[in-house]
Enzyme design. Structure first.
Site, PDB file in Angstrom:
ATOM      1  N   ALA A  64      51.141  53.820  46.848  1.00  0.00           N
ATOM      2  CA  ALA A  64      49.809  53.480  46.351  1.00  0.00           C
ATOM      3  C   ALA A  64      48.826  54.558  46.758  1.00  0.00           C
ATOM      4  CB  ALA A  64      49.347  52.130  46.921  1.00  0.00           C
ATOM      5  N   THR A 105      46.565  43.696  46.446  1.00  0.00           N
ATOM      6  CA  THR A 105      45.549  43.654  47.500  1.00  0.00           C
ATOM      7  C   THR A 105      44.579  42.479  47.384  1.00  0.00           C
ATOM      8  OG1 THR A 105      43.656  44.900  48.380  1.00  0.00           O
ATOM      9  CG2 THR A 105      44.140  45.217  46.073  1.00  0.00           C
ATOM     10  N   TYR A 129      39.100  51.068  43.842  1.00  0.00           N
ATOM     11  CA  TYR A 129      40.442  50.789  44.362  1.00  0.00           C
ATOM     12  C   TYR A 129      40.912  49.411  43.870  1.00  0.00           C
ATOM     13  CZ  TYR A 129      43.944  49.281  47.822  1.00  0.00           C
ATOM     14  OH  TYR A 129      45.062  48.758  48.427  1.00  0.00           O
ATOM     15  N   TRP A 154      44.355  44.239  54.846  1.00  0.00           N
ATOM     16  CA  TRP A 154      44.079  44.797  56.177  1.00  0.00           C
ATOM     17  C   TRP A 154      45.368  45.225  56.902  1.00  0.00           C
ATOM     18  CZ3 TRP A 154      39.479  42.236  59.203  1.00  0.00           C
ATOM     19  CH2 TRP A 154      38.418  41.995  58.334  1.00  0.00           C
TER      20      TRP A 154
END
Ligand SMILES: NC(=O)c1ccc[n+]([C@@H]2O[C@H](COP(=O)([O-])OP(=O)(O)OC[C@H]3O[C@@H](n4cnc5c(N)ncnc54)[C@H](OP(=O)(O)O)[C@@H]3O)[C@@H](O)[C@H]2O)c1
Length: 296
Positions: A64, A105, A129, A154
């Site tokens: 990524a 995410t 992002y 995180w």
């Protein structure tokens, strides 16, 4: 017969944790590790050639573009890696009948409500992002709906660059640090996430979107304090450093970040197993760093 896994982004945090675990069970998995130099996932021809050459049973996409602030000024690269890359993998996985496991995410959510985000809650990324990762999820749903997509948050590990290692360096070089207290999420160790990815290899019945983080919640300020306390106990932090709580407004960054990105992980716990509290995982990771210092 051992399953053949094609791993992308193998030198990143998650990729390295996966490699470490597979190395301990060589008879179970045959791992083909690639990073940018061997397989650029943004290049459709390279992806197709890799699938033809390796004929993997499973692809784990740990590659990524993760530079959240830099993505604001490099949207083309972020989208090439985070949107076109998964699309290329999904098309190839579908035509070669390989299982695809992909990571997304918490930044697909806007962070503007204060209950853990459920899998089907509306998505509305607030930075480039997050937009690029959402486009990657959607491409996978279009081209390979039987893929598994795990949203996480995180992430840190003893490998690579992350908040924990940055904090330890800063705590050892400064007397005072300012850390944001009004962004809430869940620190997540890449090692347990790697185990979830590997357990998904043999469970093709689990498909679609999942959420995975360690257990509990924290602000970046809470996380920094835990790093300081545990890091001091383990001798990784050897300086007195005052940690001040500041607001997001006090620390402007190119990318906006969600205020509350805790995710509801109940389904993943049910299907894939337990999660440790983030503080326990942090302690384990710091012990690994301490061991490396002893061995160095
Ligand atoms: N880190 C976090 O806090 C976080 C939070 C939520 C979700 N996630 C997701 O979790 C997954 C794993 O993250 P991570 O922290 O392990 O990421 P990472 O440490 O940044 O690793 C990503 C790896 O992918 C490589 N890469 C970049 N572009 C590539 C390309 N075009 N083709 C092939 N490889 C490429 C990177 O190489 P270079 O280093 O050379 O660029 C790096 O080795 C990602 O999907 C990420 O979006 C991460």
């Amino acid at each position: 017969m051992s399953k053949r896994i094609l791993l992308t982004g193998a030198k990143g945090q998650l990729g390295s944790e996966i490699r470490q675990r597979v190395a301990m069970m060589p008879l179970v998995y045959e791992l083909i590790s690639t990073d940018m130099d061997e397989l650029n996932i943004a290049d459709q021809d390279q992806v197709e050639r890799a699938l033809q050459a390796y004929q993997p049973d499973v692809i784990i996409n740990a590659a990524a573009y993760t530079a959240v602030d830099k993505a604001e000024s490099e949207p083309d690269i972020a989208f090439a890696v985070n949107a076109k890359g998964p699309e290329n993998l999904a098309i190839a996985a579908s035509s070669h009948k390989a299982r695809l496991i992909h990571i997304s995410t918490d930044y697909v959510f806007n962070g503007r409500h204060y209950e853990p985000w459920k899998i089907n809650d509306p998505v509305e990324p607030i930075n480039i992002y997050g937009e690029s990762k959402l486009a990657g999820e959607q491409a996978i749903q279009r081209h390979c709906p039987e893929a598994l997509v795990i949203r996480t948050a995180w992430v840190y590990s003893k490998y690579g660059h992350n908040f924990v290692k940055t904090m330890i360096n800063l705590m050892n070089s400064r007397d005072e640090l300012n850390v944001i207290y009004d962004q809430i999420g869940t620190p997540t160790h890449a090692g347990r996430l790697a185990e979830i990815c590997l357990s998904a290899v043999d469970q093709p019945q689990f498909q679609g979107l999942y959420h995975w983080t360690d257990a509990g919640v924290a602000s970046w300020y809470d996380f920094a304090n835990a790093i300081y306390t545990l890091g001091s106990q383990l001798g990784l932090v050897h300086n007195t450093c005052q940690i001040n709580a500041i607001t997001t407004a006090d620390y402007p960054t190119p990318a906006q970040r969600p205020n509350f990105s805790v995710m509801d992980c109940q389904q993943t716990r049910k299907d894939f197993g337990f999660a440790r509290h983030w503080r326990e995982q942090l302690h384990m990771m710091l012990q690994e760093l301490q061991q490396e210092e002893v061995n160095a």
